[in-house]
Scaffold this active site. Structure first.
Site, PDB file in Angstrom:
ATOM      1  N   CYS A 186       5.453   5.090   4.856  1.00  0.00           N
ATOM      2  CA  CYS A 186       4.597   5.087   4.147  1.00  0.00           C
ATOM      3  C   CYS A 186       3.878   6.256   2.612  1.00  0.00           C
ATOM      4  CB  CYS A 186       2.977   4.458   5.408  1.00  0.00           C
ATOM      5  SG  CYS A 186       3.441   3.580   6.328  1.00  0.00           S
ATOM      6  N   HIS A 202       3.154  -5.065   3.982  1.00  0.00           N
ATOM      7  CA  HIS A 202       2.960  -5.266   5.461  1.00  0.00           C
ATOM      8  C   HIS A 202       2.736  -7.189   5.688  1.00  0.00           C
ATOM      9  CE1 HIS A 202       3.469  -1.949   7.633  1.00  0.00           C
ATOM     10  NE2 HIS A 202       2.237  -0.913   5.733  1.00  0.00           N
ATOM     11  N   GLU A 215      -1.138  -4.407  11.488  1.00  0.00           N
ATOM     12  CA  GLU A 215      -0.052  -4.356  10.225  1.00  0.00           C
ATOM     13  C   GLU A 215       1.027  -4.689  10.608  1.00  0.00           C
ATOM     14  OE1 GLU A 215      -1.263  -0.875   7.878  1.00  0.00           O
ATOM     15  OE2 GLU A 215       0.388   0.007   9.306  1.00  0.00           O
ATOM     16  N   HIS A 244       0.836  -1.557  -0.331  1.00  0.00           N
ATOM     17  CA  HIS A 244       0.103  -0.112   0.263  1.00  0.00           C
ATOM     18  C   HIS A 244       0.742   1.513  -0.599  1.00  0.00           C
ATOM     19  CE1 HIS A 244      -0.200   1.120   4.566  1.00  0.00           C
ATOM     20  NE2 HIS A 244       0.897   0.854   4.107  1.00  0.00           N
ATOM     21  N   ASP A 280      -5.028 -10.796  -0.630  1.00  0.00           N
ATOM     22  CA  ASP A 280      -3.125 -10.756  -0.447  1.00  0.00           C
ATOM     23  C   ASP A 280      -3.055 -11.063  -1.670  1.00  0.00           C
ATOM     24  OD1 ASP A 280      -2.118 -12.871   0.477  1.00  0.00           O
ATOM     25  OD2 ASP A 280      -2.310 -14.545   0.143  1.00  0.00           O
ATOM     26  N   HIS A 281      -1.636 -10.245  -1.623  1.00  0.00           N
ATOM     27  CA  HIS A 281      -0.779 -10.271  -2.695  1.00  0.00           C
ATOM     28  C   HIS A 281      -1.378  -9.871  -4.008  1.00  0.00           C
ATOM     29  CE1 HIS A 281       0.914 -13.535  -0.898  1.00  0.00           C
ATOM     30  NE2 HIS A 281       2.502 -13.713  -1.957  1.00  0.00           N
ATOM     31  N   HIS A 296       4.861   0.392  -0.438  1.00  0.00           N
ATOM     32  CA  HIS A 296       5.697  -0.505   0.417  1.00  0.00           C
ATOM     33  C   HIS A 296       4.608  -1.706   1.153  1.00  0.00           C
ATOM     34  CE1 HIS A 296       3.773   1.781   3.200  1.00  0.00           C
ATOM     35  NE2 HIS A 296       3.736   0.523   4.049  1.00  0.00           N
TER      36      HIS A 296
HETATM   37 NI    NI Z   1       3.056   1.084   5.174  1.00  0.00          NI
END
Ligand code: NI
Length: 136
Positions: free
Chosen positions: A35, A43, A126, A16, A81-82, A41
């Site tokens: 962020c 998580h 997170e 995100h 996911d992914h 990047h």
């Molecule tokens: Ni983040």
């Protein structure tokens, strides 16, 4: 009858970027820091779905975890996911994908799938040190 809570733990990876398009690049960087990285990047999200209610008298379950797991897979993991949350999902096209907003979106996707007599709570990690809860 007393209520019992059952929790199903699931996991997904997603990328995100936190960004407010109405702000300058400087303000975005100031508020969101790392962020706000333009190239995104990732998580490792840990998701805990808690279902609360009175056990079914005949079965002894609040909800069958096989069914709960299946609902989470269909509605959440297959969707997120992914994925790049900003680019690959319609839920975050115009919504900043903060942990708070992700938890609210997950709640709203799961709620219609769960028996309305049961309560639903979402906990979303997170990072190992940061998690959010919805509803609180
Ligand atoms: Ni983040």
């Amino acid at each position: 009858m007393d209520k019992t809570a059952i929790v199903r733990c699931e996991h997904f990876n997603a990328a995100h970027r936190l960004h407010n398009k109405n702000w300058s690049d400087e303000k975005n960087k100031e508020i969101f820091g790392k962020c706000n990285n333009p190239n995104y990047h990732g998580h490792n999200y840990e998701l805990e779905v808690k279902v609360i209610g009175v056990c079914n008298a005949e079965i002894g379950y609040v909800i069958d975890t096989k069914i709960l797991s299946h609902i989470i897979k269909e509605k959440i993991l297959n969707r997120f996911d992914h994925k790049n949350l900003n680019l690959d999902t319609e839920e975050f096209t115009d919504l900043n994908p903060t942990a708070e907003n992700i938890a609210i979106v997950i709640y709203n996707l799961l709620k219609p799938e769960i028996d309305p007599t049961l309560d639903l709570k979402i906990k979303l990690y997170e990072t190992p040190r940061n998690y959010v809860e919805y509803p609180y």
